[in-house]
Design a protein around this motif. Structure first.
Motif, PDB file in Angstrom:
ATOM      1  N   THR A 160      25.797  77.018  44.837  1.00 52.79           N
ATOM      2  CA  THR A 160      24.954  77.550  43.460  1.00 52.79           C
ATOM      3  C   THR A 160      25.840  77.950  42.733  1.00 52.79           C
ATOM      4  OG1 THR A 160      22.969  77.965  45.295  1.00 52.79           O
ATOM      5  CG2 THR A 160      23.218  79.423  43.178  1.00 52.79           C
ATOM      6  N   MET A 161      25.598  77.642  41.707  1.00 54.55           N
ATOM      7  CA  MET A 161      26.552  78.210  40.319  1.00 54.55           C
ATOM      8  C   MET A 161      25.721  79.460  39.526  1.00 54.55           C
ATOM      9  SD  MET A 161      27.512  74.159  38.783  1.00 54.55           S
ATOM     10  CE  MET A 161      28.145  74.927  37.373  1.00 54.55           C
ATOM     11  N   GLY A 162      24.449  79.172  39.612  1.00 52.03           N
ATOM     12  CA  GLY A 162      23.774  80.203  38.935  1.00 52.03           C
ATOM     13  C   GLY A 162      22.254  79.796  38.694  1.00 52.03           C
ATOM     14  N   CYS A 163      21.810  80.382  37.533  1.00 50.54           N
ATOM     15  CA  CYS A 163      20.308  80.093  37.108  1.00 50.54           C
ATOM     16  C   CYS A 163      19.952  79.865  35.867  1.00 50.54           C
ATOM     17  CB  CYS A 163      19.622  81.344  37.565  1.00 50.54           C
ATOM     18  SG  CYS A 163      18.045  81.376  37.752  1.00 50.54           S
ATOM     19  N   THR A 164      19.236  79.044  35.384  1.00 54.38           N
ATOM     20  CA  THR A 164      18.819  79.116  33.924  1.00 54.38           C
ATOM     21  C   THR A 164      17.306  78.580  33.872  1.00 54.38           C
ATOM     22  OG1 THR A 164      19.305  77.762  31.733  1.00 54.38           O
ATOM     23  CG2 THR A 164      19.181  76.489  33.906  1.00 54.38           C
ATOM     24  N   ARG A 165      16.618  78.653  32.426  1.00 59.36           N
ATOM     25  CA  ARG A 165      15.446  78.173  32.557  1.00 59.36           C
ATOM     26  C   ARG A 165      14.695  77.712  30.889  1.00 59.36           C
ATOM     27  NH1 ARG A 165      12.752  84.258  32.871  1.00 59.36           N
ATOM     28  NH2 ARG A 165      14.694  84.889  34.202  1.00 59.36           N
ATOM     29  N   TYR A 166      13.790  77.090  31.095  1.00 60.97           N
ATOM     30  CA  TYR A 166      13.156  76.673  29.930  1.00 60.97           C
ATOM     31  C   TYR A 166      11.915  77.940  29.938  1.00 60.97           C
ATOM     32  CZ  TYR A 166      14.744  71.723  29.925  1.00 60.97           C
ATOM     33  OH  TYR A 166      15.521  70.734  30.022  1.00 60.97           O
ATOM     34  N   TYR A 167      11.634  78.547  28.797  1.00 60.47           N
ATOM     35  CA  TYR A 167      10.554  79.365  28.552  1.00 60.47           C
ATOM     36  C   TYR A 167      10.104  79.348  27.100  1.00 60.47           C
ATOM     37  CZ  TYR A 167      14.223  82.421  26.474  1.00 60.47           C
ATOM     38  OH  TYR A 167      14.949  82.958  25.846  1.00 60.47           O
ATOM     39  N   ASP A 168       8.767  79.816  26.983  1.00 59.63           N
ATOM     40  CA  ASP A 168       8.118  79.900  25.658  1.00 59.63           C
ATOM     41  C   ASP A 168       7.950  78.802  25.239  1.00 59.63           C
ATOM     42  OD1 ASP A 168       7.900  82.875  26.257  1.00 59.63           O
ATOM     43  OD2 ASP A 168       9.354  83.492  24.769  1.00 59.63           O
ATOM     44  N   TYR A 169       7.413  77.665  25.728  1.00 62.76           N
ATOM     45  CA  TYR A 169       6.983  76.657  25.499  1.00 62.76           C
ATOM     46  C   TYR A 169       5.850  76.844  24.348  1.00 62.76           C
ATOM     47  CZ  TYR A 169       4.859  71.807  24.669  1.00 62.76           C
ATOM     48  OH  TYR A 169       4.413  70.671  24.416  1.00 62.76           O
ATOM     49  N   ASP A 170       6.218  76.402  23.044  1.00 67.93           N
ATOM     50  CA  ASP A 170       5.133  76.323  22.017  1.00 67.93           C
ATOM     51  C   ASP A 170       4.508  74.969  21.702  1.00 67.93           C
ATOM     52  OD1 ASP A 170       3.440  76.533  19.644  1.00 67.93           O
ATOM     53  OD2 ASP A 170       4.735  78.305  18.957  1.00 67.93           O
ATOM     54  N   GLU A 171       3.179  74.596  22.046  1.00 69.17           N
ATOM     55  CA  GLU A 171       2.770  73.142  21.832  1.00 69.17           C
ATOM     56  C   GLU A 171       2.567  73.002  20.413  1.00 69.17           C
ATOM     57  OE1 GLU A 171      -0.574  70.069  23.710  1.00 69.17           O
ATOM     58  OE2 GLU A 171      -0.451  72.206  24.104  1.00 69.17           O
ATOM     59  N   SER A 172       2.026  73.862  19.596  1.00 73.49           N
ATOM     60  CA  SER A 172       1.987  73.932  18.252  1.00 73.49           C
ATOM     61  C   SER A 172       3.141  73.366  17.422  1.00 73.49           C
ATOM     62  CB  SER A 172       1.234  75.053  17.671  1.00 73.49           C
ATOM     63  OG  SER A 172       2.318  75.968  17.684  1.00 73.49           O
ATOM     64  N   ASP A 173       4.110  74.023  17.339  1.00 75.78           N
ATOM     65  CA  ASP A 173       5.335  73.392  16.778  1.00 75.78           C
ATOM     66  C   ASP A 173       6.249  72.611  17.673  1.00 75.78           C
ATOM     67  OD1 ASP A 173       6.937  75.532  18.179  1.00 75.78           O
ATOM     68  OD2 ASP A 173       7.623  76.249  16.278  1.00 75.78           O
ATOM     69  N   LYS A 174       5.828  72.284  18.669  1.00 75.36           N
ATOM     70  CA  LYS A 174       6.642  71.484  19.686  1.00 75.36           C
ATOM     71  C   LYS A 174       8.295  72.176  19.965  1.00 75.36           C
ATOM     72  CE  LYS A 174       4.136  67.255  19.371  1.00 75.36           C
ATOM     73  NZ  LYS A 174       4.413  65.990  20.074  1.00 75.36           N
ATOM     74  N   SER A 175       8.248  73.339  20.255  1.00 77.51           N
ATOM     75  CA  SER A 175       9.309  74.059  20.573  1.00 77.51           C
ATOM     76  C   SER A 175       9.429  74.620  21.991  1.00 77.51           C
ATOM     77  CB  SER A 175       9.587  75.147  19.502  1.00 77.51           C
ATOM     78  OG  SER A 175       8.824  76.009  19.561  1.00 77.51           O
ATOM     79  N   VAL A 176      10.626  74.955  22.587  1.00 84.42           N
ATOM     80  CA  VAL A 176      11.049  75.393  23.553  1.00 84.42           C
ATOM     81  C   VAL A 176      12.175  76.438  23.631  1.00 84.42           C
ATOM     82  CG1 VAL A 176      12.274  73.896  24.986  1.00 84.42           C
ATOM     83  CG2 VAL A 176      10.822  75.245  26.224  1.00 84.42           C
ATOM     84  N   LEU A 177      12.364  77.678  24.415  1.00 88.74           N
ATOM     85  CA  LEU A 177      13.633  78.031  24.332  1.00 88.74           C
ATOM     86  C   LEU A 177      14.230  77.739  25.670  1.00 88.74           C
ATOM     87  CD1 LEU A 177      11.623  80.396  22.784  1.00 88.74           C
ATOM     88  CD2 LEU A 177      13.882  81.448  22.901  1.00 88.74           C
ATOM     89  N   ILE A 178      15.633  77.884  25.687  1.00 89.86           N
ATOM     90  CA  ILE A 178      16.380  77.793  26.829  1.00 89.86           C
ATOM     91  C   ILE A 178      17.203  78.853  27.076  1.00 89.86           C
ATOM     92  CG2 ILE A 178      18.383  76.690  27.948  1.00 89.86           C
ATOM     93  CD1 ILE A 178      17.601  73.898  26.456  1.00 89.86           C
ATOM     94  N   GLY A 179      17.344  79.489  27.880  1.00 84.68           N
ATOM     95  CA  GLY A 179      18.047  80.787  28.130  1.00 84.68           C
ATOM     96  C   GLY A 179      17.978  81.230  29.561  1.00 84.68           C
ATOM     97  N   TYR A 180      18.125  82.525  29.602  1.00 87.12           N
ATOM     98  CA  TYR A 180      18.427  83.339  30.902  1.00 87.12           C
ATOM     99  C   TYR A 180      19.561  82.544  31.952  1.00 87.12           C
ATOM    100  CZ  TYR A 180      13.909  85.957  29.883  1.00 87.12           C
ATOM    101  OH  TYR A 180      13.255  86.754  29.223  1.00 87.12           O
ATOM    102  N   THR A 181      20.453  82.155  31.262  1.00 83.76           N
ATOM    103  CA  THR A 181      21.590  81.324  31.940  1.00 83.76           C
ATOM    104  C   THR A 181      22.521  82.107  32.352  1.00 83.76           C
ATOM    105  OG1 THR A 181      20.748  79.394  30.549  1.00 83.76           O
ATOM    106  CG2 THR A 181      22.731  79.496  31.732  1.00 83.76           C
ATOM    107  N   PHE A 182      22.966  82.018  33.450  1.00 81.71           N
ATOM    108  CA  PHE A 182      24.366  82.489  33.984  1.00 81.71           C
ATOM    109  C   PHE A 182      24.954  81.533  34.958  1.00 81.71           C
ATOM    110  CE2 PHE A 182      21.472  84.096  37.283  1.00 81.71           C
ATOM    111  CZ  PHE A 182      22.360  84.106  38.484  1.00 81.71           C
ATOM    112  N   ILE A 183      26.031  81.509  34.890  1.00 82.14           N
ATOM    113  CA  ILE A 183      26.987  80.798  35.672  1.00 82.14           C
ATOM    114  C   ILE A 183      28.278  81.539  36.404  1.00 82.14           C
ATOM    115  CG2 ILE A 183      28.494  78.678  35.807  1.00 82.14           C
ATOM    116  CD1 ILE A 183      26.883  77.398  33.533  1.00 82.14           C
ATOM    117  N   GLY A 184      28.284  81.355  37.605  1.00 80.20           N
ATOM    118  CA  GLY A 184      29.523  82.008  38.281  1.00 80.20           C
ATOM    119  C   GLY A 184      30.936  81.779  37.765  1.00 80.20           C
ATOM    120  N   ARG A 185      31.830  83.012  37.772  1.00 82.24           N
ATOM    121  CA  ARG A 185      33.191  82.857  36.937  1.00 82.24           C
ATOM    122  C   ARG A 185      33.915  81.768  37.618  1.00 82.24           C
ATOM    123  NH1 ARG A 185      36.414  87.555  37.187  1.00 82.24           N
ATOM    124  NH2 ARG A 185      35.260  88.252  39.218  1.00 82.24           N
TER     125      ARG A 185
END
Length: 174
Positions: free
Chosen positions: A74-99
């Motif tokens: 396991t290296m860490g965690c990440t996610r897609y979030y706040d998908y907006d169908e109206s403008d066809k956008s999504v955020l990628i974040g909350y990402t962390f990776i071990g040193r």
């Protein structure tokens, strides 16, 4: 938004949809204070703070455990979030990776994997990056994202912090 919970693979990384039973392995990586040193929420290495992060990840419907493919670590965690169908956008974040994975191209490979997958469904990918998280700012700029603004963000159950907004546009509009 089922596309955000698809198993994803690259040369060295395997992204598996996050499950409650992943907590122990993911927290083992997150418990290093230096992982959060430049992050707006520097205390995520503490059990109570990380519990909140993990709960938000599970509720998001788009979180992944990042696994190093060859060793199964396991290296860490990440996610897609706040998908907006109206403008066809999504955020990628909350990402962390071990040193132990820093400086080896894993973060760029992770972003490439997630961006290529998301651009099958969206036209815009945004990233909220803490104003003091210079390491992540440099990384996303190297990746080609453009800073488009600033925003005060309250992460799931956390206080408001200043973030910069970065954006990538799909060269093939959907």
């Amino acid at each position: 938004m089922s596309w955000t919970q698809t198993i994803l693979r690259s040369e060295r990384i395997f992204l598996q949809p996050l499950q409650a039973e992943d907590f122990k392995e993911v927290y083992a990586v997150a418990s290093d204070p230096l992982v959060w040193e430049q992050h707006p929420n520097k205390n995520r290495y503490q059990p109570e703070e990380f519990n909140n992060y993990f709960e938000g990840a599970l509720k998001s419907g788009g979180a992944y455990r990042i696994i190093e493919k060859n060793l199964g670590l396991t290296m860490g965690c990440t996610r897609y979030y706040d998908y907006d169908e109206s403008d066809k956008s999504v955020l990628i974040g909350y990402t962390f990776i071990g040193r132990s994975f820093w400086g080896k191209g894993y973060n760029q490979e992770l972003k490439q994997l997630m961006v290529e997958h998301a651009f099958q469904f969206v036209n815009i990918i945004r990233f909220h990056i803490g104003a003091t998280n210079f390491r992540s700012q440099r990384s996303i700029e190297k990746f080609g994202a453009i800073k488009t603004g600033e925003l005060d963000v309250a992460y799931y159950g956390e206080p408001v912090k200043k973030n910069f907004i970065y954006e990538l546009r799909n060269p093939i509009q959907r």
